[in-house]
Design a protein around this motif. Structure first.
Motif, PDB file in Angstrom:
ATOM      1  N   GLY A 185      38.396  24.322  55.568  1.00 48.87           N
ATOM      2  CA  GLY A 185      37.960  24.902  54.313  1.00 48.87           C
ATOM      3  C   GLY A 185      38.063  26.409  54.324  1.00 48.87           C
ATOM      4  O   GLY A 185      38.273  27.034  55.368  1.00 48.87           O
ATOM      5  N   LEU A 186      37.910  26.969  53.152  1.00 50.31           N
ATOM      6  CA  LEU A 186      37.863  28.412  52.966  1.00 50.31           C
ATOM      7  C   LEU A 186      36.627  28.752  52.156  1.00 50.31           C
ATOM      8  O   LEU A 186      36.397  28.177  51.075  1.00 50.31           O
ATOM      9  N   LEU A 187      35.841  29.664  52.678  1.00 56.24           N
ATOM     10  CA  LEU A 187      34.765  30.282  51.907  1.00 56.24           C
ATOM     11  C   LEU A 187      35.346  31.548  51.285  1.00 56.24           C
ATOM     12  O   LEU A 187      35.815  32.437  52.012  1.00 56.24           O
ATOM     13  N   ILE A 188      35.342  31.633  49.974  1.00 53.87           N
ATOM     14  CA  ILE A 188      35.887  32.785  49.263  1.00 53.87           C
ATOM     15  C   ILE A 188      34.734  33.530  48.596  1.00 53.87           C
ATOM     16  O   ILE A 188      34.018  32.963  47.759  1.00 53.87           O
ATOM     17  N   LEU A 189      34.560  34.780  48.971  1.00 58.59           N
ATOM     18  CA  LEU A 189      33.537  35.635  48.381  1.00 58.59           C
ATOM     19  C   LEU A 189      34.196  36.638  47.442  1.00 58.59           C
ATOM     20  O   LEU A 189      35.228  37.216  47.778  1.00 58.59           O
ATOM     21  N   ASN A 190      33.588  36.838  46.273  1.00 56.16           N
ATOM     22  CA  ASN A 190      34.151  37.705  45.239  1.00 56.16           C
ATOM     23  C   ASN A 190      35.583  37.306  44.897  1.00 56.16           C
ATOM     24  O   ASN A 190      36.514  38.125  44.944  1.00 56.16           O
ATOM     25  N   PRO A 191      35.800  36.045  44.561  1.00 54.14           N
ATOM     26  CA  PRO A 191      37.171  35.600  44.265  1.00 54.14           C
ATOM     27  C   PRO A 191      37.705  36.273  43.012  1.00 54.14           C
ATOM     28  O   PRO A 191      36.956  36.551  42.069  1.00 54.14           O
ATOM     29  N   PRO A 192      39.014  36.523  42.969  1.00 51.52           N
ATOM     30  CA  PRO A 192      39.614  37.068  41.751  1.00 51.52           C
ATOM     31  C   PRO A 192      39.603  36.030  40.639  1.00 51.52           C
ATOM     32  O   PRO A 192      39.469  34.828  40.865  1.00 51.52           O
ATOM     33  N   TRP A 193      39.800  36.537  39.440  1.00 52.01           N
ATOM     34  CA  TRP A 193      39.795  35.691  38.243  1.00 52.01           C
ATOM     35  C   TRP A 193      40.813  34.569  38.358  1.00 52.01           C
ATOM     36  O   TRP A 193      41.956  34.774  38.743  1.00 52.01           O
ATOM     37  N   GLN A 194      40.359  33.373  38.078  1.00 52.09           N
ATOM     38  CA  GLN A 194      41.158  32.147  38.002  1.00 52.09           C
ATOM     39  C   GLN A 194      41.622  31.612  39.361  1.00 52.09           C
ATOM     40  O   GLN A 194      42.355  30.626  39.397  1.00 52.09           O
ATOM     41  N   LEU A 195      41.192  32.217  40.462  1.00 50.61           N
ATOM     42  CA  LEU A 195      41.561  31.636  41.758  1.00 50.61           C
ATOM     43  C   LEU A 195      40.981  30.239  41.904  1.00 50.61           C
ATOM     44  O   LEU A 195      41.620  29.358  42.495  1.00 50.61           O
ATOM     45  N   ASP A 196      39.786  30.005  41.392  1.00 50.17           N
ATOM     46  CA  ASP A 196      39.192  28.671  41.475  1.00 50.17           C
ATOM     47  C   ASP A 196      40.061  27.645  40.759  1.00 50.17           C
ATOM     48  O   ASP A 196      40.245  26.523  41.252  1.00 50.17           O
TER      49      ASP A 196
END
Length: 286
Positions: A244-255
């Motif tokens: 897995g990857l924990l993403i903090l402060n992801p950029p817009w629409q990365l999800d």
């Protein structure tokens, strides 16, 4: 878990991680201002899938090999496979890029990259890969210490406000690695709160990760999510069943990008009916 990457280059974990790395780089380069990337556990930067190490495990066949054969239609996957082909054009038909190579490939002339590697032999190889690339500084040092020393990033007298920190440790300390990573992330966020952070982790028994999820949700990031790929059931503590990857402060629409990619990867790379992808928000920006 002793994750010497030469044995695992191009496996399902690399596929997930490197698709995300390129998507993060593309978000950074969408704006003209210079950006910074720190790769805390960079490895050697470039691998040969016909090496004895890679052939011993054969993991690349179930990862990048299978994905290139089926090439499901999604822009983020197409982007990743294009980068693989570019790497092989430059370095031979069995080459596989590590994350620092992908950072250098995707970022621009005005951007800067710091790649850290503690093991001397790996660091020497890493230096040779980037010997002619002035954008990349190679540091033979502990990556967590580098987060203290290099954040917030500066280029000359200019502070760089945009960038990515990729934390991809070998998990030699196993579950204790989560303590080190979460501590480093909490500290880094106090000094560079606007940065985007991506932390890779293996999944054996997902239920053992519940304390990690709870602690990750308390980090002082504006928003965060986890994106996970399982290639088989997460019911064995003896092998890596996904990552897995924990993403903090992801950029817009990365999800949205990752949510579209995960089921395709589970379908192509999955080894049994338990293969799955999961994206879950831990914290959303108010």
């Amino acid at each position: 878990m002793n994750y010497r990457h030469a044995f695992h280059a191009g496996n399902h974990a690399d596929v997930l991680k490197h698709i995300a790395v390129l998507a993060l780089c593309d978000a950074l380069t969408a704006k003209p201002a210079a950006a910074f990337a720190l790769d805390t556990h960079a490895g050697r930067g470039l691998y040969a899938l016909d090496s004895n190490s890679a052939q011993r495990t054969g993991e690349a066949e179930g990862g990048i090999g299978r994905l290139m054969a089926e090439a499901p239609k999604h822009p983020a996957i197409t982007r990743y496979l294009s980068a693989i082909r570019a790497c092989r054009h430059d370095h031979g038909p069995t080459a596989y890029p590590g994350s620092p190579w992908l950072l250098a490939h995707a970022l621009r002339e005005q951007d800067r990259i710091a790649a850290c590697e503690l093991h001397p032999e790996e660091a020497k190889q890493l230096e040779s890969v980037f010997a002619r690339d002035s954008r990349v500084a190679v540091h033979e040092r502990d990556g967590y210490g580098a987060m203290k020393a290099l954040l917030p990033p500066r280029f000359g007298e200019t502070r760089l406000n945009r960038g990515l920190v990729l934390i991809d440790p070998p998990f030699e300390a196993q579950l204790e690695e989560f303590d080190a990573a979460l501590g480093a992330l909490r500290d880094a966020l106090t000094r560079w709160p606007q940065g985007t952070y991506a932390f890779w982790y293996p999944i054996k028994l997902r239920r053992s990760l519940q304390p990690f999820y709870r602690r990750a949700a308390t980090l002082p990031a504006k928003s965060s999510f986890v994106a996970e790929l399982l290639v088989r059931a997460d019911d064995s503590p003896l092998r890596m069943n996904g990552s897995g990857l924990l993403i903090l402060n992801p950029p817009w629409q990365l999800d949205q990008t990752m949510a579209g990619v995960l089921p395709l990867l589970a379908k192509v790379l999955g080894e049994d009916a338990a293969a799955s992808g999961r994206l879950e928000w831990l914290k959303r920006e108010d």
